[in-house]
Design an enzyme around this catalytic site. Structure first.
Site, mmCIF file in Angstrom:
data_model
loop_
_atom_site.group_PDB
_atom_site.id
_atom_site.type_symbol
_atom_site.label_atom_id
_atom_site.label_comp_id
_atom_site.label_asym_id
_atom_site.label_seq_id
_atom_site.Cartn_x
_atom_site.Cartn_y
_atom_site.Cartn_z
ATOM 1 N N GLN A 90 0.802 -1.220 0.000
ATOM 2 C CA GLN A 90 0.000 0.000 0.000
ATOM 3 C C GLN A 90 0.831 1.264 0.000
ATOM 4 O OE1 GLN A 90 -1.556 -1.084 4.012
ATOM 5 N NE2 GLN A 90 -1.318 1.101 4.464
ATOM 6 N N CYS A 109 -5.160 0.550 3.725
ATOM 7 C CA CYS A 109 -5.208 -0.863 4.096
ATOM 8 C C CYS A 109 -6.620 -1.428 4.018
ATOM 9 C CB CYS A 109 -4.629 -1.064 5.481
ATOM 10 S SG CYS A 109 -5.337 0.008 6.737
ATOM 11 N N HIS A 148 -5.914 -0.979 11.556
ATOM 12 C CA HIS A 148 -5.314 -1.548 10.353
ATOM 13 C C HIS A 148 -6.197 -2.654 9.795
ATOM 14 C CE1 HIS A 148 -2.191 -2.352 7.517
ATOM 15 N NE2 HIS A 148 -1.879 -3.536 8.008
ATOM 16 N N ASN A 170 -0.941 -9.336 4.954
ATOM 17 C CA ASN A 170 -0.791 -7.896 5.141
ATOM 18 C C ASN A 170 -0.577 -7.218 3.791
ATOM 19 O OD1 ASN A 170 -0.580 -5.462 6.479
ATOM 20 N ND2 ASN A 170 1.130 -6.058 7.772
#
Length: 364
Positions: A145, A151, A286, A307
């Site tokens: 990102q 996110c 997040h 992630n």
């Protein structure tokens, strides 16, 4: 400050051969502040981090403090290890402001409580000892990102990519940038909620491909012309019952799941490998994607989490997080704000609601 001297030789080797589970050194390995500066320069070169002289002096101090923390944690008997990654000269506060960004707790207060939905996976009873949607072809390669708090978009896209592959057999990389630019219920690089992204996709009847609408890592004007192309459809979304790890298990057995976590703390920032059992709260900040679960040889249960910080963070972009803990919200709040898209029809082309007229209404 002996800690700075002790780690020099070992960490120099780290950049050559990669992270290892232990740091072996002797008194003869002690080095000077100058050696640490050389280590910082090697780190900058490795990660192509550009700083002017004054900024380097400031960042060097941060680097030393982070190095001290990493070394201290790695000497403890923990089931996870830390490493000097690309964020080693950033404070934790700076890091979260740049690379977190979902701000779920903040936007949940602004947007109101979670929607009450059904839970189609409630009756799931078959629980394999191990689930990894990567091995089933439902997870795209790790993305990055960058310094944009997007996110929430990456989490949303990954779960949509997953359910589309499950239903159609085809894994298609989709556009996070479309969500950043066009999903006005969310806040682009300033954060958002996965739930609101699913609402947008349900009403706009689809999401275009990453190739068609590539990631820019910044807020831009919605490019309607790029959306007049085949898009991936979802038929709705549901929220996983909150604070219920068993319900989360039922959900991820069936598909990848969008989850929010508290990614605060240096241990999360510098996570390298192992099952993360470190300190974290439930201030959800997040968005990530739950793509499986399992347990280690010693019986430690974990969630497998994708992630969006690139492949050099964690286990090639992934983290294993402790599972089945006493707190109802799960490790770092992973069971507090979970959701997933629903796709009944395997048709991958947008339907009647996906007209340009309807899209224009959605982004205005």
């Amino acid at each position: 400050m002996n800690i700075y001297k002790v780690v020099f030789v070992t960490l120099s080797l780290f950049f050559v051969i990669g992270f290892t589970n232990s740091f072996d050194y002797q008194e003869s390995d002690l080095a000077s502040k100058e050696s640490l500066w050389n280590l910082y320069e090697k780190w900058r070169s490795h990660h192509t981090v550009s700083r002017d002289l004054e900024e380097k002096k400031k960042r060097f101090s941060v680097f030393k403090e982070n190095l001290k923390h990493i070394h201290k944690v790695n000497q403890m008997d923990k089931p996870y290890k830390l490493k000097l990654n690309a964020y080693a000269d950033m404070t934790n506060y700076e890091f979260l402001n740049s690379y977190g960004g979902s701000k779920v707790s903040h936007y949940r207060m602004l947007h109101g409580p979670r929607r009450s939905t059904g839970f189609i996976h409630e009756k799931t009873e078959d629980f394999p000892s191990f689930v990894d949607w990567r091995k089933k072809g439902a997870v795209a390669p790790i993305k990055n990102q960058g310094r944009c708090g997007s996110c929430w978009a990456f989490s949303t896209v990954a779960s949509v990519e997953g359910i589309n592959q499950i239903k159609t057999g085809e894994l298609i990389s989709l556009s996070e940038q479309e969500l950043i630019d066009c999903n006005k219920e969310n806040h682009g690089c300033d954060g958002g909620l996965m739930e609101d992204a699913f609402k947008y996709l349900e009403k706009s009847d689809g999401l275009t491909t990453e190739k068609n609408y590539p990631y820019r890592g910044k807020d831009e004007k919605c490019q309607i012309s790029k959306m007049n192309a085949p898009m991936i459809v979802i038929d709705g979304y549901e929220m996983v019952p909150e604070n219920d790890e068993k319900a989360l298990l039922k959900a991820v057995v069936n598909q990848p799941i969008s989850v929010a976590i508290d990614a605060g703390g240096k241990d999360f920032q510098f996570y390298a490998e192992g099952v993360f059992t470190g300190k974290c709260g439930t201030e959800l900040n997040h968005g990530v994607t739950l793509v499986g679960y399992g347990s280690t040889s010693d019986g430690t249960k974990y969630w497998l989490v994708r992630n969006s910080w690139g492949i050099e963070w964690g286990e090639k972009g992934y983290i294993r997080m402790e599972r089945d803990i006493k707190e109802g919200g799960g490790k770092c709040g992973i069971a507090m704000e979970a959701s997933y898209p629903i796709k009944w029809n395997p048709n991958t082309i947008y339907g009647s609601n996906g007209s340009i007229e309807n899209i224009l209404k959605m982004v205005q």
